[in-house]
Design a protein around this motif. Structure first.
Motif, PDB file in Angstrom:
ATOM      1  N   ASN A 206       4.531   6.805  -8.070  1.00 23.96           N
ATOM      2  CA  ASN A 206       4.482   5.721  -7.094  1.00 23.96           C
ATOM      3  C   ASN A 206       4.381   4.352  -7.764  1.00 23.96           C
ATOM      4  N   ILE A 207       3.605   4.274  -8.847  1.00 21.85           N
ATOM      5  CA  ILE A 207       3.475   3.009  -9.588  1.00 21.85           C
ATOM      6  C   ILE A 207       4.832   2.602 -10.171  1.00 21.85           C
TER       7      ILE A 207
ATOM      8  N   ILE B 265      -1.683   8.348  -0.743  1.00 16.44           N
ATOM      9  CA  ILE B 265      -1.761   9.481  -1.674  1.00 16.44           C
ATOM     10  C   ILE B 265      -2.479  10.627  -0.972  1.00 16.44           C
TER      11      ILE B 265
ATOM     12  N   THR C  93       0.823  -1.213   0.000  1.00 15.16           N
ATOM     13  CA  THR C  93       0.000   0.000   0.000  1.00 15.16           C
ATOM     14  C   THR C  93       0.855   1.260   0.000  1.00 15.16           C
ATOM     15  N   VAL C  94       0.441   2.236  -0.807  1.00 14.03           N
ATOM     16  CA  VAL C  94       1.109   3.536  -0.845  1.00 14.03           C
ATOM     17  C   VAL C  94       0.066   4.625  -0.580  1.00 14.03           C
TER      18      VAL C  94
ATOM     19  N   MET D 230       0.673   9.583  -8.428  1.00 12.63           N
ATOM     20  CA  MET D 230       0.297   8.177  -8.568  1.00 12.63           C
ATOM     21  C   MET D 230       1.177   7.471  -9.591  1.00 12.63           C
TER      22      MET D 230
ATOM     23  N   PHE E 166      -3.873   1.792  -3.294  1.00  6.45           N
ATOM     24  CA  PHE E 166      -3.639   3.184  -2.911  1.00  6.45           C
ATOM     25  C   PHE E 166      -4.566   3.527  -1.747  1.00  6.45           C
ATOM     26  N   TYR E 167      -4.016   4.238  -0.779  1.00 11.51           N
ATOM     27  CA  TYR E 167      -4.819   4.737   0.345  1.00 11.51           C
ATOM     28  C   TYR E 167      -4.850   6.255   0.253  1.00 11.51           C
ATOM     29  N   PHE E 168      -6.020   6.815  -0.023  1.00 14.34           N
ATOM     30  CA  PHE E 168      -6.157   8.265  -0.074  1.00 14.34           C
ATOM     31  C   PHE E 168      -6.308   8.790   1.355  1.00 14.34           C
TER      32      PHE E 168
ATOM     33  N   PHE F 297      -8.305   1.040  -4.485  1.00 21.54           N
ATOM     34  CA  PHE F 297      -8.016   2.115  -3.542  1.00 21.54           C
ATOM     35  C   PHE F 297      -9.010   2.116  -2.393  1.00 21.54           C
TER      36      PHE F 297
ATOM     37  N   TYR G 143      -8.740   8.518 -12.763  1.00 17.09           N
ATOM     38  CA  TYR G 143      -8.427   7.235 -12.136  1.00 17.09           C
ATOM     39  C   TYR G 143      -8.676   6.052 -13.061  1.00 17.09           C
TER      40      TYR G 143
ATOM     41  N   PRO H 139       2.639  -0.501  -6.286  1.00 18.05           N
ATOM     42  CA  PRO H 139       1.649  -0.765  -5.219  1.00 18.05           C
ATOM     43  C   PRO H 139       0.505  -1.648  -5.698  1.00 18.05           C
TER      44      PRO H 139
END
Length: 271
Positions: free
Chosen positions: A181-182, A136, A133-134, A178, A190-192, A219, A212, A187
């Motif tokens: 990060n990809i 954002i 998980t990353v 994003m 994604f965690y907003f 996410f 998106y 990941p």
């Protein structure tokens, strides 16, 4: 601490974590006698308490990105750092209380760099599974006024500047982050980090959905009852919404309304 030999040790704390956090600043002082700085919600809203801790040299009041960078630059070349905005600085038994820096546009900050973390740090539990998980940051702050939350006070202390603490990144900046990060971390989720993700206009929401579609990675979001509609849920699900967290806070409708300033009804919550 002994292996890394830092030049400065920083903590970010809320009220409930402050007592544990200062164990680290005390260790840093005892083992290395380096400079220490405390930031985050608790030091921002109660700097007069945080600065009393003997193991803390500096308190950051407000956002710290630019203040911390300026502090590190000063320390690295031996320059005076006592007048850096947003910092309360202990000098010879006195505390210099500098005014806060103006709020900056979120687009002005560089993309977060997670490359120094071990791979295990990326894995987070989500509904019985582990996902790489990353986070954002889509927005910072919240437009609501719950009495148990720090956000209304953060909005208040920045009103003197004529700016709202609650603000959002541009769609292009979020997409750039994003994509970066990809490319760097691959990941699975994604965690907003937005405290109320769906507190946005229809125009901004539709812009997010269109952007998106190009990402197609599951996410997770956090939002409030008032912001949820069936149409939005369908659109979010189509582009990859995996999980949504909603704060109810209390089962008593009158208590929510009068004490917490949460004005949703039980009927709304059930629906």
């Amino acid at each position: 601490l002994l292996d890394y030999e830092p030049n400065i040790v920083g903590i970010s704390a809320v009220e409930s974590s402050f007592e544990n956090s200062i164990n680290y600043t005390r260790l840093a002082k005892m083992l290395l006698n380096v400079k220490t700085i405390a930031g985050g919600v608790f030091p921002t809203l109660s700097p007069e308490i945080a600065i009393k801790e003997d193991s803390i040299d500096i308190v950051c009041v407000g956002e710290g990105e630019s203040a911390l960078l300026e502090l590190c630059n000063c320390l690295s070349c031996g320059a005076d750092y006592s007048r850096i905005k947003s910092l309360w600085v202990k000098i010879e038994g006195k505390v210099i209380k500098n005014e806060m820096m103006p709020l900056e546009h979120l687009d002005s900050f560089p993309n977060p760099d997670f490359s120094c973390f071990t791979k295990g740090m990326f894995y987070k539990p989500m509904q019985g599974k582990l996902f790489k998980t990353v986070p954002i940051e889509h927005t910072r702050g919240c437009p609501y006024n719950c009495t148990f939350c720090s956000e209304p006070m953060l909005n208040t202390i920045h009103k003197n500047e004529g700016k709202m603490y609650y603000r959002r990144k541009s769609a292009s900046k979020v997409v750039e982050e994003m994509e970066n990060n990809i490319k760097m971390y691959s990941p699975e989720l994604f965690y907003f980090t937005s405290e109320t993700f769906l507190a946005m206009s229809e125009e901004v929401f539709n812009e997010f959905i269109e952007n998106y579609k190009k990402v197609s990675i599951p996410f997770w979001i956090l939002t409030r009852i008032e912001t949820v509609t069936l149409d939005k849920l369908r659109k979010l699900q189509e582009v990859g919404l995996y999980w949504m967290t909603i704060g109810i806070e209390h089962g008593n409708e009158e208590f929510r309304r009068k004490i917490l300033k949460r004005h949703t009804t039980n009927k709304q919550i059930i629906e």
